[in-house]
Design a protein around this motif. Structure first.
Motif, short mmCIF file in Angstrom:
data_model
loop_
_atom_site.label_atom_id
_atom_site.label_comp_id
_atom_site.label_asym_id
_atom_site.label_seq_id
_atom_site.Cartn_x
_atom_site.Cartn_y
_atom_site.Cartn_z
N GLU A 68 0.83 -1.20 0.00
CA GLU A 68 0.00 0.00 0.00
C GLU A 68 0.87 1.26 0.00
O GLU A 68 1.86 1.35 0.73
N GLU A 69 0.49 2.21 -0.83
CA GLU A 69 1.22 3.47 -0.91
C GLU A 69 1.08 4.24 0.40
O GLU A 69 0.02 4.25 1.03
N LYS A 70 2.17 4.90 0.81
CA LYS A 70 2.16 5.63 2.08
C LYS A 70 1.27 6.86 2.02
O LYS A 70 0.63 7.23 3.01
N LYS A 71 1.24 7.50 0.85
CA LYS A 71 0.42 8.71 0.69
C LYS A 71 -0.73 8.44 -0.27
O LYS A 71 -0.59 7.63 -1.19
N PRO A 72 -1.86 9.13 -0.08
CA PRO A 72 -2.98 8.95 -1.02
C PRO A 72 -2.65 9.57 -2.38
O PRO A 72 -1.78 10.43 -2.49
N LEU A 73 -3.35 9.12 -3.39
CA LEU A 73 -3.23 9.72 -4.72
C LEU A 73 -3.83 11.13 -4.66
O LEU A 73 -4.88 11.34 -4.06
N PHE A 74 -3.16 12.10 -5.28
CA PHE A 74 -3.62 13.49 -5.24
C PHE A 74 -3.87 13.98 -6.66
O PHE A 74 -2.97 13.93 -7.51
N LEU A 75 -5.09 14.45 -6.93
CA LEU A 75 -5.45 14.95 -8.25
C LEU A 75 -6.17 16.28 -8.11
O LEU A 75 -6.97 16.48 -7.20
N VAL A 76 -5.88 17.18 -9.04
CA VAL A 76 -6.56 18.49 -9.10
C VAL A 76 -7.52 18.46 -10.28
O VAL A 76 -7.20 17.92 -11.34
N MET A 77 -8.69 19.05 -10.11
CA MET A 77 -9.69 19.03 -11.18
C MET A 77 -10.51 20.32 -11.21
O MET A 77 -10.45 21.13 -10.28
N GLN A 78 -11.27 20.47 -12.28
CA GLN A 78 -12.12 21.64 -12.44
C GLN A 78 -13.35 21.53 -11.54
O GLN A 78 -13.76 20.43 -11.13
N LYS A 79 -13.97 22.67 -11.27
CA LYS A 79 -15.11 22.74 -10.37
C LYS A 79 -16.28 21.87 -10.83
O LYS A 79 -16.93 21.19 -10.05
N VAL A 80 -16.54 21.87 -12.15
CA VAL A 80 -17.71 21.15 -12.67
C VAL A 80 -17.61 19.66 -12.36
O VAL A 80 -18.60 19.03 -11.95
N TRP A 81 -16.40 19.07 -12.51
CA TRP A 81 -16.24 17.64 -12.23
C TRP A 81 -16.17 17.37 -10.74
O TRP A 81 -16.63 16.32 -10.26
N PHE A 82 -15.60 18.30 -9.99
CA PHE A 82 -15.54 18.18 -8.53
C PHE A 82 -16.97 18.11 -7.97
O PHE A 82 -17.28 17.26 -7.13
N ASP A 83 -17.84 18.99 -8.45
CA ASP A 83 -19.23 19.03 -7.98
C ASP A 83 -19.99 17.76 -8.38
O ASP A 83 -20.83 17.26 -7.62
N GLU A 84 -19.69 17.25 -9.58
CA GLU A 84 -20.37 16.03 -10.04
C GLU A 84 -20.01 14.84 -9.15
O GLU A 84 -20.88 14.02 -8.81
N ILE A 85 -18.76 14.76 -8.74
CA ILE A 85 -18.34 13.67 -7.85
C ILE A 85 -18.92 13.86 -6.46
O ILE A 85 -19.39 12.92 -5.82
N GLU A 86 -18.91 15.09 -5.97
CA GLU A 86 -19.42 15.38 -4.63
C GLU A 86 -20.91 15.08 -4.51
O GLU A 86 -21.39 14.61 -3.47
#
Length: 205
Positions: A68-86
């Motif tokens: 298992e990776e020590k740190k989580p995967l980190f991704l930056v995205m646009q607001k529209v896709w962030f809201d869709e996931i949320e």
């Protein structure tokens, strides 16, 4: 897609979900066996038919489970896709199959060959690059390479900076801004009169 394949890779039919092993590659065609182990009748297809009828898969014998990776995967995205996931409307995040994302999502052997995916348990998604940007820590179910990377998301574990009133604010610059200087050179009264006389003389001519 042909240039991404190697002899020994597996192709999965989109119709009957059977696996076929790649046995030969040319610039325009892919040759594959009828069976997963490389036996049976050998067929060939062009790149257009390949994309239409098959999914690219890592050979089963090479899929390994890594620490298992020590740190989580980190991704930056646009607001529209962030809201869709949320909101729960989107549960798969897509990323291009580039060397950059292969280095972050995949494991390779000494020869640089891809042998599996990094074992991330969680992923941090951030909305843009601003200070105090909203973040979500989400369960990461699995990563699939199907011409592009598909990152399958689970439940949201934590939301950060959603209260905009208490979100960290961007620090003001320590260096004071310099006043803007006009690019136009200021003319004296005599220079302005000379310019006007020159324009009037041209009109008379």
């Amino acid at each position: 897609m042909i240039n991404k394949l190697k002899i020994g890779d597996l192709l999965q039919s989109k119709f009957d979900k059977r696996f076929h092993k790649v046995t030969k590659l040319t610039k325009t065609k892919v040759f594959y066996s009828d069976n997963e182990d490389g036996t049976g009748v050998v067929n060939s297809v062009s790149e257009s038919v390949l994309i239409e009828c098959f999914d690219f898969k890592i050979p089963k014998e090479e899929v390994l489970i890594f620490k298992e990776e020590k740190k989580p995967l980190f991704l930056v995205m646009q607001k529209v896709w962030f809201d869709e996931i949320e909101s729960g409307n989107k549960d798969i995040e897509y990323r291009d199959d580039t060397d950059f994302y292969r280095s972050r999502l995949c494991k390779r052997d000494k020869n640089g060959k891809m042998i599996g995916f990094r074992n991330y348990k969680t992923i941090i998604l951030q909305e843009g690059y601003n200070a105090g940007a909203r973040r979500m820590i989400i369960e990461l179910k699995k990563i699939v390479l199907d011409d592009i990377f598909k990152i399958h998301l689970g439940k949201i574990l934590e939301r950060q900076n959603f209260d905009r009133a208490n979100a960290p604010k961007r620090k003001p610059s320590e260096k004071p801004r310099k006043p803007r200087q006009s690019k136009k050179k200021s003319l004296s009264i005599q220079e302005k009169l000379n310019n006007r006389r020159g324009k009037m003389s041209k009109r008379k001519i």
